[in-house]
Design an enzyme around this catalytic site. Structure first.
Site, short mmCIF file in Angstrom:
data_model
loop_
_atom_site.label_atom_id
_atom_site.label_comp_id
_atom_site.label_asym_id
_atom_site.label_seq_id
_atom_site.Cartn_x
_atom_site.Cartn_y
_atom_site.Cartn_z
N ASP A 48 43.14 39.64 41.70
CA ASP A 48 42.38 38.95 42.23
C ASP A 48 41.20 39.89 43.37
OD1 ASP A 48 40.09 35.77 42.36
OD2 ASP A 48 40.85 36.31 44.91
N GLU B 21 39.46 41.44 38.76
CA GLU B 21 38.96 41.56 38.80
C GLU B 21 38.15 41.72 40.58
OE1 GLU B 21 36.46 37.46 40.65
OE2 GLU B 21 38.74 37.43 40.98
#
Length: 623
Positions: free
Chosen positions: A273, A306
């Protein structure tokens, strides 16, 4: 630290039969039956181990801020660390909690599960069709397991779980986790998680885990009280103090966490993330090298990022792919007309931006971004293969970060034919497609931001902060309008989002059939030849209408004619290549479309040019 896959405390994995791994952190069962407890607490001179029902025992300082004790206690024993006379804390590397994040940690045997599909080695990255799901909304680990048969029939090859690391309360998005080694008990037991993964492997489905290494949640993180060196005082993130990746102990804590999930739970991949928020992104290739060196040879393990920085170079340093926010943002702008927030960077000439996505991956490859106040964003991605980009029309961020959690089908309104066309483009392009839970049924159920913090002041701060976040949007500029934004801590906010609310009626089944048809075609025509695929050309025919061509690994051509406008576009005479065979049309009249020399409004047509014809076409083009 060197960027060469540091050894940290782990031992090189010899295979699945290995029973012990010497992880640096946490309570680890040793070969002699003892439990080795170890805590990094550089700010306190003494730490006591408190095992439930036993007298407290002083741990031994072993240097570099570590405290260690080998202790005889059974699996299932509850324990805490006494840091101060008035403060005892759970293990930050707890493998299992006795309840919530403030409760005692539990000695857990991570090797006790009897794997039924122990010979599973995974699947190549090019096979991947991702399906992102929130475990809690699906009914826990058992609920996700119950979904597997439908997902396999649909054509999904990889289920991606949103974060499961232990968080405060029974409900959370997952990005407020504070104990990154412990699956949250609200979703089920560790063995239930392993059963889910084991069952998926038996059906040929990979399982990925979303992990958060850029911050901790606001409730239940005690590290600052005994290891303040874990954080930087000179940097902040949107979620609080930056984690200090300059420290070797911090680097090891998270690198070993990645290995832990891949090894002990046999996840097939990780999605990292928001790595743009890491204080030292140089840790990323180091971690990737470390993980890959400690995974048995022959096993497929995939690492996905990401990264809002569009750091294309990381895809040559141990990572398989990056979520392509650029692809999402430009298509969202085209389909909905929205231009607020980060969509402002895609409203200018979206046709050219979509063409660049299909040809090169990223839109922003070093150009100034209006959303970044004119600062440059990204690195060149032109040399990366299409499979280096995860292509999605929806995900947890792009829905849940909206005030009302609307899905794309709701935002498109009457423009649903264009949405059908965009889905076809996404599913058949040689990028890696990802669906968000319920998308395959055309779900309109919202996906809102939700929490369940027990501290009233924290819950109020989250509610007010959430509403303040949208003050810059025109529809929420009025304070009264912002009061309509759901309270994340209210149980009804969570209940609105449950997957049990997703319709399975005739209309939903039609959507399911549409996705299944596309994924069947992808499996037949794209996946077998995706390795070695390269962009050949993208030709703009009219506003938001273009034809994209890729050379596949076997030398054939994949051609996608996509028109997201509301008007038909005449096809130039020289646009079709010799021997093109139509494999899919999103419209329903075979007499129209390419056969009539038209790219119909709101449509996508896919064709394949066989190997010999593609060679002939290229020779003619060069003549």
């Amino acid at each position: 630290m060197q960027n060469d896959g540091a050894d940290y405390g782990g031992e090189v994995a010899a295979g699945y039969q290995e029973t012990h791994v010497d992880y640096t952190f946490g309570a680890v069962l040793m070969a002699d039956g003892m439990v080795r407890f170890r805590l990094w607490a550089p700010a306190v001179p003494q730490v006591q181990l408190e095992v439930e029902g036993k007298p407290a025992t002083v741990m031994n300082p072993i240097g570099n801020g570590f405290h260690e004790l080998r202790y005889a206690c059974p699996v299932g024993a509850r324990y805490r660390y006494r840091i101060e006379p008035e403060l005892s804390v759970p293990d930050p590397a707890s493998r299992l909690q006795d309840g919530d994040v403030h409760a005692a940690s539990v000695v857990h045997d991570t090797c006790s599960y009897a794997w039924r599909h122990g010979s599973w080695l995974g699947r190549p990255w090019t096979d991947t069709v991702l399906y992102e799901v929130h475990v809690g909304l699906a009914g826990g680990f058992a609920g996700v397991q119950a979904m597997l048969a439908d997902l396999a029939e649909l054509g999904v090859t990889a289920v991606q779980l949103m974060p499961v690391a232990d968080f405060s309360g029974p409900r959370n998005w997952g990005y407020d986790g504070v104990l990154p080694y412990a699956p949250d008990c609200a979703y089920g037991s560790p063995d239930e998680l392993k059963t889910l993964i084991d069952t998926a492997h038996g059906m040929g489905i990979m399982v990925f885990l979303d992990v958060v290494y850029n911050h901790f949640g606001p409730d239940g993180n005690y590290l600052g009280s005994y290891a303040p060196d874990f954080f930087r005082t000179d940097m902040k993130t949107p979620w609080g103090p930056a984690i200090d990746f300059r420290k070797p102990e911090v680097r090891a804590f998270f690198a070993e966490n990645a290995l832990y999930w891949l090894r002990e739970y046999r996840f097939d991949g990780l999605r990292l993330d928001a790595v743009h928020a890491l204080s030292d992104p140089g840790w990323l290739p180091e971690m990737a090298c470390f993980v890959r060196r400690h995974i048995p040879a022959g096993r497929h393990v995939h690492l996905v990022l990401e990264n809002d920085d569009n750091a294309a170079s990381l895809m040559t340093q141990g990572f398989d792919a990056q979520w392509n926010d650029d692809a999402h943002h430009v298509l969202h702008t085209i389909l909905t007309g929205e231009s607020q927030g980060y969509y402002m960077a895609y409203q200018d000439d979206p046709t050219s931006k979509l063409a660049r996505v299909l040809a090169e991956g990223f839109v922003y490859q070093g150009q100034p971004s209006p959303w970044r106040k004119g600062l440059p964003r990204g690195e060149s991605s032109v040399d990366l293969p299409p499979s280096a980009f995860v292509f999605f029309l929806q995900n947890h961020d792009q829905i849940g970060n909206r005030a009302m959690g609307e899905r794309l089908i709701t935002l498109c309104g009457k423009n649903v034919d264009a949405l059908y066309a965009a889905v076809a483009l996404q599913m058949l392009a040689p990028h890696i497609p990802m669906l968000f839970m319920g998308e395959e049924y055309g779900a309109t159920v919202p996906f809102l931001y939700f929490t369940s913090f027990q501290d009233a002041d924290l819950a109020r701060a989250v509610r007010e902060g959430r509403r303040k976040e949208f003050a810059g949007f025109s529809e929420y500029s009025d304070p009264q309008a912002r009061q309509r934004i759901p309270d994340p801590n209210d149980a009804s906010t969570w209940e609105q989002c449950a997957m049990s609310n997703i319709a399975r009626d005739t209309k939903a089944q039609a959507w399911y059939g549409y996705y299944r048809q596309l994924l069947n075609l992808r499996r037949e025509f794209v996946v077998p030849h995706l390795a070695g695929a390269r962009s050949l050309s993208v030709r703009v025919l009219a506003p938001v209408c273009l034809v994209a061509r890729w050379t596949l690994g076997n030398g054939s051509l994949l051609n996608l004619y996509c028109n997201l406008s509301q008007v038909d576009v005449e096809l130039p005479e020289d646009c079709l290549t010799a021997g093109e065979a139509v494999i899919f049309e999103s419209h329903f009249d075979p007499e129209d479309g390419l056969a009539a020399g038209i790219v119909l409004a709101a449509s996508t047509t896919a064709t394949v040019t066989p190997l010999m014809q593609s060679r002939l076409g290229r020779r003619q083009a060069h003549a």
